[in-house]
Design a protein around this motif. Structure first.
Motif, PDB file in Angstrom:
ATOM      1  N   MET A 257       1.028  -0.856  -0.290  1.00  0.00           N
ATOM      2  CA  MET A 257      -0.394   0.029   0.305  1.00  0.00           C
ATOM      3  C   MET A 257       1.077   1.493  -0.465  1.00  0.00           C
ATOM      4  SD  MET A 257      -2.813  -1.292   3.055  1.00  0.00           S
ATOM      5  CE  MET A 257      -2.843  -0.010   3.240  1.00  0.00           C
ATOM      6  N   ASP A 258       0.171   2.252  -0.552  1.00  0.00           N
ATOM      7  CA  ASP A 258       1.421   3.359  -0.504  1.00  0.00           C
ATOM      8  C   ASP A 258       0.756   4.423   0.583  1.00  0.00           C
ATOM      9  OD1 ASP A 258       2.590   5.842  -0.990  1.00  0.00           O
ATOM     10  OD2 ASP A 258       1.043   6.563  -2.734  1.00  0.00           O
ATOM     11  N   VAL A 259       1.081   4.931   2.065  1.00  0.00           N
ATOM     12  CA  VAL A 259       1.369   5.315   3.112  1.00  0.00           C
ATOM     13  C   VAL A 259       2.275   5.745   3.563  1.00  0.00           C
ATOM     14  CG1 VAL A 259      -0.986   4.230   4.385  1.00  0.00           C
ATOM     15  CG2 VAL A 259       0.834   3.156   4.551  1.00  0.00           C
ATOM     16  N   ASP A 260       1.556   6.996   3.874  1.00  0.00           N
ATOM     17  CA  ASP A 260       2.977   8.178   4.582  1.00  0.00           C
ATOM     18  C   ASP A 260       1.882   8.634   5.667  1.00  0.00           C
ATOM     19  OD1 ASP A 260       4.677   9.576   4.465  1.00  0.00           O
ATOM     20  OD2 ASP A 260       3.997  11.347   3.372  1.00  0.00           O
ATOM     21  N   LEU A 261       2.572   8.250   6.225  1.00  0.00           N
ATOM     22  CA  LEU A 261       2.251   8.191   7.892  1.00  0.00           C
ATOM     23  C   LEU A 261       2.901   9.631   8.989  1.00  0.00           C
ATOM     24  CD1 LEU A 261       1.028   4.821   8.919  1.00  0.00           C
ATOM     25  CD2 LEU A 261      -0.013   6.753   8.988  1.00  0.00           C
ATOM     26  N   SER A 262       3.026  10.628   9.273  1.00  0.00           N
ATOM     27  CA  SER A 262       3.362  10.973  10.405  1.00  0.00           C
ATOM     28  C   SER A 262       4.630  10.062  11.195  1.00  0.00           C
ATOM     29  CB  SER A 262       3.031  12.091  11.019  1.00  0.00           C
ATOM     30  OG  SER A 262       2.027  10.842  11.917  1.00  0.00           O
ATOM     31  N   GLU A 263       5.282  10.648  12.280  1.00  0.00           N
ATOM     32  CA  GLU A 263       6.411   9.831  12.694  1.00  0.00           C
ATOM     33  C   GLU A 263       5.667   9.513  13.852  1.00  0.00           C
ATOM     34  OE1 GLU A 263      11.169  11.566  13.263  1.00  0.00           O
ATOM     35  OE2 GLU A 263       9.690  12.724  14.091  1.00  0.00           O
ATOM     36  N   LEU A 264       5.532  10.443  14.148  1.00  0.00           N
ATOM     37  CA  LEU A 264       3.795   9.986  15.628  1.00  0.00           C
ATOM     38  C   LEU A 264       3.096   8.556  15.470  1.00  0.00           C
ATOM     39  CD1 LEU A 264       3.453  10.292  18.289  1.00  0.00           C
ATOM     40  CD2 LEU A 264       1.601  11.669  17.728  1.00  0.00           C
ATOM     41  N   ALA A 265       2.978   8.886  14.298  1.00  0.00           N
ATOM     42  CA  ALA A 265       1.620   7.739  13.929  1.00  0.00           C
ATOM     43  C   ALA A 265       2.419   5.960  13.584  1.00  0.00           C
ATOM     44  CB  ALA A 265       0.843   7.781  12.518  1.00  0.00           C
ATOM     45  N   GLN A 266       3.454   6.270  12.890  1.00  0.00           N
ATOM     46  CA  GLN A 266       4.391   5.376  12.758  1.00  0.00           C
ATOM     47  C   GLN A 266       4.492   4.749  13.908  1.00  0.00           C
ATOM     48  OE1 GLN A 266       7.591   5.867  10.390  1.00  0.00           O
ATOM     49  NE2 GLN A 266       6.524   6.605   9.031  1.00  0.00           N
ATOM     50  N   ALA A 267       5.309   5.121  14.664  1.00  0.00           N
ATOM     51  CA  ALA A 267       6.036   5.315  16.338  1.00  0.00           C
ATOM     52  C   ALA A 267       4.249   4.433  16.893  1.00  0.00           C
ATOM     53  CB  ALA A 267       6.294   6.283  17.170  1.00  0.00           C
ATOM     54  N   LEU A 268       2.758   5.019  17.444  1.00  0.00           N
ATOM     55  CA  LEU A 268       2.837   4.618  18.059  1.00  0.00           C
ATOM     56  C   LEU A 268       2.039   2.972  17.152  1.00  0.00           C
ATOM     57  CD1 LEU A 268       0.106   7.700  18.105  1.00  0.00           C
ATOM     58  CD2 LEU A 268       0.892   6.311  19.837  1.00  0.00           C
ATOM     59  N   LEU A 269       2.117   2.918  15.641  1.00  0.00           N
ATOM     60  CA  LEU A 269       2.151   1.604  15.086  1.00  0.00           C
ATOM     61  C   LEU A 269       2.531   0.453  15.225  1.00  0.00           C
ATOM     62  CD1 LEU A 269      -0.452   0.596  12.849  1.00  0.00           C
ATOM     63  CD2 LEU A 269       1.247   1.195  11.299  1.00  0.00           C
ATOM     64  N   THR A 270       3.462   0.702  15.448  1.00  0.00           N
ATOM     65  CA  THR A 270       4.604   0.072  15.352  1.00  0.00           C
ATOM     66  C   THR A 270       5.113   0.007  16.919  1.00  0.00           C
ATOM     67  OG1 THR A 270       6.395   2.003  15.031  1.00  0.00           O
ATOM     68  CG2 THR A 270       6.187   0.703  13.133  1.00  0.00           C
ATOM     69  N   ILE A 271       4.479   0.565  18.030  1.00  0.00           N
ATOM     70  CA  ILE A 271       4.913   0.486  19.413  1.00  0.00           C
ATOM     71  C   ILE A 271       5.928   0.946  19.578  1.00  0.00           C
ATOM     72  CG2 ILE A 271       4.387  -0.272  21.651  1.00  0.00           C
ATOM     73  CD1 ILE A 271       2.164  -2.269  20.186  1.00  0.00           C
TER      74      ILE A 271
ATOM     75  N   GLN B 217      -5.924  10.648  13.677  1.00  0.00           N
ATOM     76  CA  GLN B 217      -6.917  10.755  12.329  1.00  0.00           C
ATOM     77  C   GLN B 217      -6.174  10.020  11.474  1.00  0.00           C
ATOM     78  OE1 GLN B 217      -9.606  12.200  12.025  1.00  0.00           O
ATOM     79  NE2 GLN B 217     -10.036  11.356  10.392  1.00  0.00           N
ATOM     80  N   GLU B 218      -4.926  10.469  10.844  1.00  0.00           N
ATOM     81  CA  GLU B 218      -4.154   8.961  10.750  1.00  0.00           C
ATOM     82  C   GLU B 218      -4.248   7.702  10.740  1.00  0.00           C
ATOM     83  OE1 GLU B 218      -0.281  10.457   9.974  1.00  0.00           O
ATOM     84  OE2 GLU B 218      -0.571  11.549  11.253  1.00  0.00           O
ATOM     85  N   LEU B 219      -4.671   7.322  11.918  1.00  0.00           N
ATOM     86  CA  LEU B 219      -4.280   5.822  12.083  1.00  0.00           C
ATOM     87  C   LEU B 219      -5.797   5.579  11.503  1.00  0.00           C
ATOM     88  CD1 LEU B 219      -2.765   5.555  15.257  1.00  0.00           C
ATOM     89  CD2 LEU B 219      -1.819   5.125  13.342  1.00  0.00           C
ATOM     90  N   GLU B 220      -7.233   6.022  12.024  1.00  0.00           N
ATOM     91  CA  GLU B 220      -8.568   5.943  11.464  1.00  0.00           C
ATOM     92  C   GLU B 220      -8.370   5.565  10.116  1.00  0.00           C
ATOM     93  OE1 GLU B 220     -11.566   8.403  12.786  1.00  0.00           O
ATOM     94  OE2 GLU B 220     -10.537   8.130  14.658  1.00  0.00           O
ATOM     95  N   ASN B 221      -7.869   7.127   9.379  1.00  0.00           N
ATOM     96  CA  ASN B 221      -7.627   6.750   8.002  1.00  0.00           C
ATOM     97  C   ASN B 221      -7.047   5.304   7.636  1.00  0.00           C
ATOM     98  OD1 ASN B 221      -8.865   9.421   7.447  1.00  0.00           O
ATOM     99  ND2 ASN B 221      -7.239   9.861   7.466  1.00  0.00           N
ATOM    100  N   LEU B 222      -6.339   5.438   7.801  1.00  0.00           N
ATOM    101  CA  LEU B 222      -5.251   3.765   7.438  1.00  0.00           C
ATOM    102  C   LEU B 222      -5.952   2.642   7.927  1.00  0.00           C
ATOM    103  CD1 LEU B 222      -2.809   2.520   7.630  1.00  0.00           C
ATOM    104  CD2 LEU B 222      -2.379   2.632   9.666  1.00  0.00           C
ATOM    105  N   VAL B 223      -7.083   1.980   9.434  1.00  0.00           N
ATOM    106  CA  VAL B 223      -7.690   1.378   9.219  1.00  0.00           C
ATOM    107  C   VAL B 223      -8.704   1.238   8.270  1.00  0.00           C
ATOM    108  CG1 VAL B 223      -9.475   0.763  10.477  1.00  0.00           C
ATOM    109  CG2 VAL B 223      -7.770   1.244  12.126  1.00  0.00           C
ATOM    110  N   GLU B 224      -9.136   2.182   8.025  1.00  0.00           N
ATOM    111  CA  GLU B 224     -10.494   2.807   6.449  1.00  0.00           C
ATOM    112  C   GLU B 224      -9.690   1.760   5.037  1.00  0.00           C
ATOM    113  OE1 GLU B 224     -13.639   2.851   6.146  1.00  0.00           O
ATOM    114  OE2 GLU B 224     -13.077   2.715   8.250  1.00  0.00           O
TER     115      GLU B 224
END
Ligand SMILES: Nc1ncnc2c1ncn2[C@@H]1O[C@H](COP(=O)(O)OP(=O)(O)OP(=O)(O)O)[C@@H](O)[C@H]1O
Ligand SMILES: [Mg+2]
Lengths: 326, 468
Positions: free
Chosen positions: B105-119, B164-171
């Protein structure tokens, strides 16, 4: 010099000195940064020993300057060797008369002698004392300034100057600069507090009484062949005694003496009578001994209670252990 | 790193640990020599270059943990709790699945969103600290600001945006056909991590407040101890004050002796040199210098030990005897109505028990009487006037409340004539002198200095003047 903190630790352990991370770190930095270390702590916790083992580990000479009240610059730095000077004057008597020949007045004679006096006040006639020796040595040395708190504040001010630029000035000869900056350890029992200026120059190391594990390790290092159970008994008791309010708290030296004494008596664990007979090895004041004995009885009854709880059935009369601490 | 250390130094300073700029620089040099992955070595290296008083070590240890490790742990604690709360989902499996889907997929996440996603706990910690610095968290001063600063930090972090970014990602993942059950788990996980993050930010803010306050409580205690009136001291206060007096005396002693050393190098002494060098045929090998010895004052101290003044006397005695060698001779007397000499008690006893005994009358006077300065001075005049000379400084400690007895000020007049100085230390304020049964006004003309002294700060200032 040392490669890393771990290297210090293993080198000092090689000298039979039980070394905490904290001690190893400070020693490592002292050698890296070429800064003096001020080691403070109660009596007998291994301050002097630390300097010795560092010198031992590095294979360098240790030069010791023992401080005391009234120690002055001359005794620490250099003294003129009067007898040698005198001998030279005797031997050069003829020459001196030549120099003085034709001098009519005392004043003129004195002037002529004065012109020659740098012969007598030259390095040839200097007897170097520890500070000077450490500074002028061809090789790096370890300079131990022991019990610096016993010296006078004036002497401390002088030390500060020396430790700032490692030069000393002998008025008659000039300035002598260090060939090799020595590794410097200063130890103090805090008889008086060192000035902030001196402390700023130094790295600071505070060695406190060791914890239980460390002290067990020290006994095992220093008293080879000792029974493990005896070690534990001794250390446990000493550590309890240290918590009492005593005139003189027993130090590591006393623990070691006690262990050696008990070894000679062939003890393999501590018994009440034995403790009472040998208590004077670790405590010197009668009042302290009495306090410790009360503590001892408490410890013993606690132990006994714990034991009863642990092995309620096993303790048949024949298997009652004589050791009171176990 | 250096910035962090400077900040830490400031906190140490606020807690009353004196760290000079030179020492801060030393700590940089020290750290250059170290690998920083061992916390205990790092701690030891900082300490040995910055903390030089053994009394300060416990403060340092506490602050070190607060500053360098506290938050580190609490963030991890929060995340661990959050994950445990999720029940038994296989996080690793979920992560793997996520990973493989994201690759296509082509996703572009902010630093924070990335860090949250990957814990990524290290990254999260880093981001919180950074956001804290940027919001000026060190200005926090009280509890009421915790909420405010927490929000500021979250804003700075861009928490809402990341959510918001993470919600979009889930979608997006749903569109890519991710299993609903898995999606639910993922949503649960993301929510838990974000909650943990919010809590961690709040804790971070609380810690910052702790750091800023720590000191100030301690300093406040110190300062208030110096200001605290001698009239009402607890046991604890007394013990602490004793230490403070000790330290002040020590410092003063060093100052005086270094100054004396400078004065001592005197002129060349011809006579002494000749005499000294007789054995060398008169050849002057050893040069002798005249010692200009500044007079060491003799000290006579008269202590009122009635309960209203006892503590002033106590700490004054401690000062004087700690400074012992600065004076050639100290003689001390105690009085209430009778007066007696207690010099001997100080001779062969440790100073604290000597003081206790002196304040209890020292076996020479009865302490349980009513104050009578006139009588006490008269006794001194009759029995001890002869010990005074023009090098003696007389220090009198008392409130001059004479219970309407005869003040016999003439005794003090004669003392004043014979001695070099008479210094009166009175725990009452000058406004009260001469009122009621105070006869201070009658004694005042026969003193050189008379000062109010009710607390340690005033006392140490006085002693300072006395010896310098
Ligand atoms: N860490 C240690 N490992 C091994 N031996 C130790 C250690 N610490 C102390 N000792 C032993 O304890 C004894 C006392 O040490 P040392 O004389 O160096 O104490 P000190 O601190 O210099 O005391 P003082 O202040 O009285 O001079 C020595 O025999 C020393 O060998
Ligand atoms: Mg020693």
């Amino acid at each position: 010099m040392f490669e890393s903190v771990e290297a210090v630790q293993s080198a000092l352990e090689g000298q039979k000195y039980v070394t905490t991370k904290n001690i190893a770190t400070v020693v490592y930095l002292a050698t890296k940064l070429q800064k003096p270390v001020l080691v403070e702590g109660p009596a007998g916790v291994g301050k002097t020993e630390l300097a010795k083992v560092v010198a031992g580990a590095l294979g360098i000479e240790m030069i010791r300057l023992q401080c005391y009240e009234g120690l002055d610059e001359a005794k620490a730095l250099y003294e003129w060797e009067y007898s040698k000077q005198l001998l030279y004057t005797q031997m050069l008597r003829d020459k001196i008369s030549q120099v003085l020949e034709g001098a009519d007045t005392l004043k003129e004679a004195a002037n002529r002698i004065a012109q020659e006096d740098d012969i007598f006040f030259s390095e040839r006639f200097i007897v170097p004392r520890p500070l000077m020796r450490a500074i002028t040595s061809d090789k790096t040395t370890l300079l131990l300034i022991d019990e610096v708190d016993k010296s006078d504040p004036e002497f401390e001010a002088f030390l500060l100057e020396v430790l700032s630029d490692y030069t000393v000035s002998v008025p008659e000869v000039g300035t002598i600069r260090a060939r090799n900056i020595p590794i410097v350890f200063l130890t103090s029992n805090n008889a008086r507090e060192m000035t902030d200026a001196l402390k700023r120059r130094c790295l600071h190391l505070y060695i406190d009484f060791p914890d239980l594990e460390t002290e067990v390790a020290i006994l095992n290092q220093k008293v080879p062949g000792i029974e493990q159970r005896l070690v534990e008994d001794i250390v446990e008791l000493v550590q309890r005694v240290r918590n009492l309010d005593l005139k003189k708290t027993p130090s590591i030296s006393e623990t070691l003496d006690w262990a050696r004494a008990l070894m000679t008596l062939n003890a393999d664990s501590l018994e009440k009578d034995l403790i009472e007979q040998t208590m004077n090895v670790i405590l010197k004041h009668q009042g302290d001994i009495e306090k410790a004995q009360t503590e001892l009885s408490k410890l013993l009854s606690e132990k006994a209670a714990a034991q009863r709880a642990q092995e309620p059935v096993q303790s048949t009369p024949t298997s009652i252990k004589k050791s009171v601490l176990h | 790193m250096q910035k962090k250390i400077v900040e830490f130094t400031n906190i140490l300073r606020k807690a009353g640990v004196r760290v000079s700029v030179a020492e801060t620089l030393d700590s940089f040099l020290a750290l250059d020599e170290m690998t920083l992955d061992h916390r205990d070595q790092f701690k030891a290296a900082l300490r040995c270059s910055m903390v030089k008083h053994s009394d300060d070590i416990s403060t340092y240890d506490r602050l070190f943990d607060l500053f360098w490790s506290g938050f580190h742990d609490s963030l991890r604690e929060q995340i661990k709790e959050a994950l445990q709360g999720l029940g038994d989902i296989d996080i690793e499996a979920l992560m793997e699945q996520l990973q493989s889907m994201l690759q296509n997929m082509d996703v572009d996440l902010s630093e924070l969103a990335q860090a949250l996603l990957t814990i990524d706990q290290n990254q999260l910690e880093q981001l919180i600290r950074q956001a804290g610095d940027e919001t000026g968290i060190e200005r926090i001063q009280n509890m009421l600001q915790i909420g405010f600063f927490s929000r500021r930090v979250l804003e700075q972090l861009g928490m809402t945006g990341a959510s918001q970014e993470l919600e979009n990602l889930v979608e997006q993942l749903r569109e890519q056909g991710m299993d609903e059950g898995e999606l639910e788990k993922l949503q649960g996980l993301l929510k838990a991590v974000q909650d943990a993050m919010r809590k961690a930010v709040r804790q971070y803010t609380e810690r910052e407040l702790d750091k800023q306050n720590h000191d100030y409580i301690e300093r406040f205690r110190q300062e208030s101890l110096q200001e605290k009136s001698f009239y009402n001291l607890t046991e604890e206060d007394m013990r602490k004050m004793r230490e403070v007096v000790d330290r002040l005396a020590q410092k003063l002693k060093n100052v005086v002796s270094i100054r004396r050393k400078r004065e001592r190098k005197g002129k060349f002494d011809l006579k002494h040199t000749m005499r000294r060098n007789m054995s060398h045929d008169g050849v002057p090998f050893e040069l002798m210098f005249k010692r200009r010895r500044k007079d060491r004052p003799k000290m006579v101290i008269l202590c009122d030990i009635s309960s209203s003044v006892a503590n002033v006397s106590r700490f004054m005695l401690q000062f004087i005897y700690s400074l012992g060698e600065i004076f050639t001779k100290i003689r001390s007397y105690v009085f209430v109505a009778e007066l007696g000499e207690v010099t001997e008690i100080f001779r062969d006893r440790d100073i604290y028990s000597a003081i206790d005994e002196a304040l209890d009358g020292g076996g020479v006077i009865n302490p349980y009487t009513r104050s009578n300065f006139g009588m006490a001075f008269h006794v001194f005049w009759r029995d001890h006037l002869a010990t005074l000379d023009n090098r003696t400084t007389v220090v009198i400690i008392g409130d001059a409340r004479n219970n309407y007895n005869d003040p016999r000020a003439w005794c003090l007049r004669d003392v004043h004539r014979k001695a070099k100085n008479v210094i009166w230390i009175n725990p009452e304020a000058p406004g009260a002198w001469g009122f009621g049964d105070s006869v201070m006004d009658e004694y005042l003309p026969h003193t050189d200095v008379a000062e109010e002294c009710r607390n340690l700060r005033q006392l140490s200032k006085l002693v300072d003047q006395l010896v310098l």
